[in-house]
Every structure is written in structure tokens, then in C-alpha cells.
Design an enzyme around this catalytic site. Structure first.
Site, PDB file in Angstrom:
ATOM      1  N   HIS A  45      44.842  72.111  -4.331  1.00 52.61           N
ATOM      2  CA  HIS A  45      46.029  72.592  -3.619  1.00 52.61           C
ATOM      3  C   HIS A  45      45.716  72.873  -2.150  1.00 52.61           C
ATOM      4  O   HIS A  45      44.555  72.966  -1.733  1.00 52.61           O
ATOM      5  CB  HIS A  45      46.562  73.866  -4.281  1.00 52.61           C
ATOM      6  CG  HIS A  45      45.578  75.007  -4.227  1.00 52.61           C
ATOM      7  ND1 HIS A  45      45.385  75.779  -3.102  1.00 52.61           N
ATOM      8  CD2 HIS A  45      44.722  75.485  -5.168  1.00 52.61           C
ATOM      9  CE1 HIS A  45      44.464  76.688  -3.345  1.00 52.61           C
ATOM     10  NE2 HIS A  45      44.038  76.532  -4.585  1.00 52.61           N
ATOM     11  N   GLU A  51      43.609  78.225 -12.397  1.00 51.37           N
ATOM     12  CA  GLU A  51      42.332  78.668 -11.840  1.00 51.37           C
ATOM     13  C   GLU A  51      41.703  79.739 -12.728  1.00 51.37           C
ATOM     14  O   GLU A  51      42.361  80.348 -13.580  1.00 51.37           O
ATOM     15  CB  GLU A  51      42.559  79.202 -10.416  1.00 51.37           C
ATOM     16  CG  GLU A  51      41.316  79.707  -9.683  1.00 51.37           C
ATOM     17  CD  GLU A  51      40.214  78.656  -9.549  1.00 51.37           C
ATOM     18  OE1 GLU A  51      39.595  78.324 -10.590  1.00 51.37           O
ATOM     19  OE2 GLU A  51      39.966  78.205  -8.419  1.00 51.37           O
TER      20      GLU A  51
END
Length: 364
Positions: A172, A246
Site C-alpha cells: 500500500h 498486517e
């Protein structure tokens, strides 16, 4: 290098005993560089035509071709690969995705319909293969290679067989926490101004690259916004997979490295050396590996043989690269992945895997 690819396929009975043929020529059509033929058991004409195209594209890629002119007497395949006709049949869709994945590796490629009279070489190879299919009850006859190049299912120097599922691993873009180099796990910061510029550049690059069949993303906002930006450029939808989130850093969420080390000095030191150690209230890297492997397996099953854009975070992407390398935990501490960087891992149905690219950022 520019080449000409001729491909053909057919079946006797439609469906019936089927086979394909493909030949790769030099750009001036004077010299044969590679040819393939294979009996594929019982199949339709259209399936055999696509299989021939895939064989020709695969041979051309392995020869190092960067441009290709594809000549086929199948109007359906030419129109579908050119994007003018939609692919509706599920059996053809899977083959279409495989063909587009191979086509994406060329800098330039075009498809032209030709009458059968101009496709006699590939037609002869396909008929040879159909003869073999008719003589054998086996659904998957061994490929017959005529020159010293590899067919789509022949083992390369890695020993892998078939067309891999290729994962384009996109991290990202930047957030306020990543800019400040703080642990950012299950917290949900959005992209900042720099991050939006990064993901726009990445999306543009991926659109130019093409050949992507699906976009799969972590549900966290920073990854999802990155995925949506890329998906819009690719005219695709985003599929969310919770196993791509994550690491849960627990009590260390939002802290800098120094702050976490000061808060829990001994635990933090052990965590940096042992992947089974869990941050306070968080999860270990071993836990992350298990769920990332689970997510990877779903992608491989769901998009077998296709190129899939996977948008995630630094730790899950490192885990996917670790799985592709079949490496130990030490690789996690030696890989550097920039924000909005691209890496590529390939996974084969027979269990083989490879890493093709790590931390590409040239488009930023």
C-alpha cells in the site's frame, strides 16, 4: 525480438479427440524458431484453439520475444483476445486468463484472423495431435516437442510444470504512521497525500502492463484504497481477503521502534530474533505466516494459472516471498520493501515456486 506465432486446434466430434499445434517464426516468416503439438484428450474445438494459442505464447516468451503477431483461423479466439468479444463460457474463461497472462509479458502483441489456407503449418501440427488423441484413450497424452524449446507443461530448469499462478504483490501507499516509521498493524490509517500519488502511479503502471485477471486485497483502509485505485485502472473489482491483513502489533501499535524497545526491552529484543514471540496483545510472525499461507492457497485454487494483483502490507508480502523462496525466517529481516513497491512470486500446481521480482519502484 519480434516473432510471428501461428496456432491452431481442433477436435473430431466437438467435443471429441482433440489436439493443438503452434509454431513460432522469425519476424520475416522465414525461419521456424519453435513448434509444439499435443493431444489433449476429449475437448471442444474452442478449448483446443486456446490451448494452441497458450502453447505458442509460452514458446515465444521462453525464446525472449518482446513483440508478437499472432495469426489464427479461429475468429472467436482472435476477437476475445483482442477485447472485442466477451468470454462467457467458464471453460474458455480459465484458458483466456492464462493466455492473457502470457500475452502481458510482451511489449506489443496483436491478433489477426487468417483463413485456414494461411495457417497450414499449425493446422498440420494440430491434426497430428488429433490423430494421436484418437489413437489413445488417455485424456492427457504427453506433449510432443519437435525442437529444443519447452511446451507449457514441460519442465524448465526449475523442474516446475505447467503455467504458474503469478502474484503481483503491491504494498500500500504511504500513511502518516508509515511516514513517521511507527508500527502500523491493525490500526486503520488512510493514505496521505504522498500515498495517493504513489498508488496512482502504481495503478497507471499496472494498467500499462496489463494481463491481470483479478485484484485481491487486505481489508485495511490503506491497502483497500490502493487496491481500488489499481482495480479501476484495470476495469476489475476488488476481492477482500482477511488473511492478508498486517501483523497485529498489539500494545506496540503506533509506537516507533525506539519507543517499543523502551517499553518492553527484553521482549522486543527476543521478538526481533524469534518469529514465535508475540507482542503484548498481538500476534507472532509465525501466526502471520500460517494465515498468509492459507490466503495464498485460496488464491492459487481460485485463480489457477492466472496473474493476480495482491495488495497488502509489508509483513504479509514478505511472508509470500518467503513461501515462494521456501526460505527460513531469517529472510524476513533481510528483505526491504518500499511503500507502493511491487514484487512478483509464482506458484505452480505441482508445488514448485519462484520469485521473479522484489521491490520494484521505478514507476513512482
Amino acid at each position: 525480438m519480434k516473432v510471428v506465432i501461428e496456432a491452431d486446434g481442433g477436435s473430431r466430434g466437438n467435443p471429441g479427440p482433440a489436439g493443438y499445434g503452434a509454431v513460432v517464426w522469425t519476424a520475416d516468416h522465414s525461419t521456424v524458431l519453435a513448434e509444439s503439438k499435443q493431444a489433449i484428450g476429449r475437448a471442444t474445438n474452442n478449448v483446443a484453439e486456446y490451448r494452441g494459442l497458450i502453447a505458442g505464447l509460452d514458446d515465444a516468451v521462453k525464446l525472449g520475444a518482446t513483440e508478437a503477431a499472432v495469426l489464427m483461423d479461429s475468429k472467436l479466439v482472435v476477437e476475445q483476445m483482442s477485447g472485442r468479444w466477451k468470454v462467457k463460457h467458464p471453460d474458455l474463461l480459465k484458458l483466456y486468463v492464462q493466455a492473457q497472462a502470457l500475452a502481458s509479458q510482451f511489449r506489443r502483441i496483436n491478433y489477426e484472423w487468417v483463413p485456414r489456407a494461411r495457417n497450414t503449418y499449425a493446422d498440420r501440427l494440430a491434426n497430428d495431435a488429433m490423430d494421436a488423441a484418437a489413437q489413445s484413450a488417455a485424456a492427457d497424452a504427453d506433449p510432443a516437442k519437435i525442437v529444443a524449446t519447452e511446451s507449457p507443461t514441460s519442465p524448465g530448469w526449475t523442474g516446475a510444470r505447467g503455467t504458474p499462478t503469478r502474484l503481483l504483490l503491491l504494498r500500500h501507499g504511504q500513511t502518516e504512521l508509515s511516514e513517521q516509521r511507527r508500527y502500523s498493524g491493525r490500526g486503520n490509517p488512510g493514505l496521505n497525500e504522498v500515498g495517493w500519488r504513489q498508488v496512482g502511479a502504481a495503478a497507471g503502471y499496472l494498467a500499462r502492463r496489463g494481463g491481470i485477471a483479478a485484484v485481491v486485497s487486505s481489508p485495511l483502509q490503506r491497502a483497500y484504497d490502493t487496491a481500488v485505485t489499481a482495480a479501476r485502472a484495470l476495469a476489475l473489482d476488488v476481492v477482500v481477503d482477511d488473511d492478508l491483513v498486517e501483523t497485529d502489533f498489539g500494545a506496540w501499535e503506533g509506537l516507533t521502534f525506539a519507543e517499543a524497545a523502551e517499553r518492553d526491552p527484553e521482549l522486543h529484543r527476543r521478538w526481533l530474533q524469534d518469529t514465535s514471540i508475540t507482542p503484548p496483545g498481538g500476534e507472532s510472525f509465525d501466526d502471520v505466516l500460517r494465515r498468509v499461507r492459507r490466503g495464498r492457497d485460496r488464491i492459487i485454487v481460485g485463480y489457477e494459472g492466472a496473474t493476480v494483483l495482491v495488495v497488502s502490507h509489508v509483513t504479509p508480502i514478505k511472508m509470500l516471498l518467503r513461501l515462494a523462496l521456501d526460505a527460513g525466517s531469517g529472510v524476513l529481516y533481510r528483505l526491504h520493501l518500499d511503500l507502493a513497491s511491487l514484487s512478483i512470486a509464482e506458484f505452480y500446481a505441482d508445488g514448485a515456486s519462484s520469485v521473479r521480482l522484489v521491490n520494484q519502484t521505478g514507476y513512482l
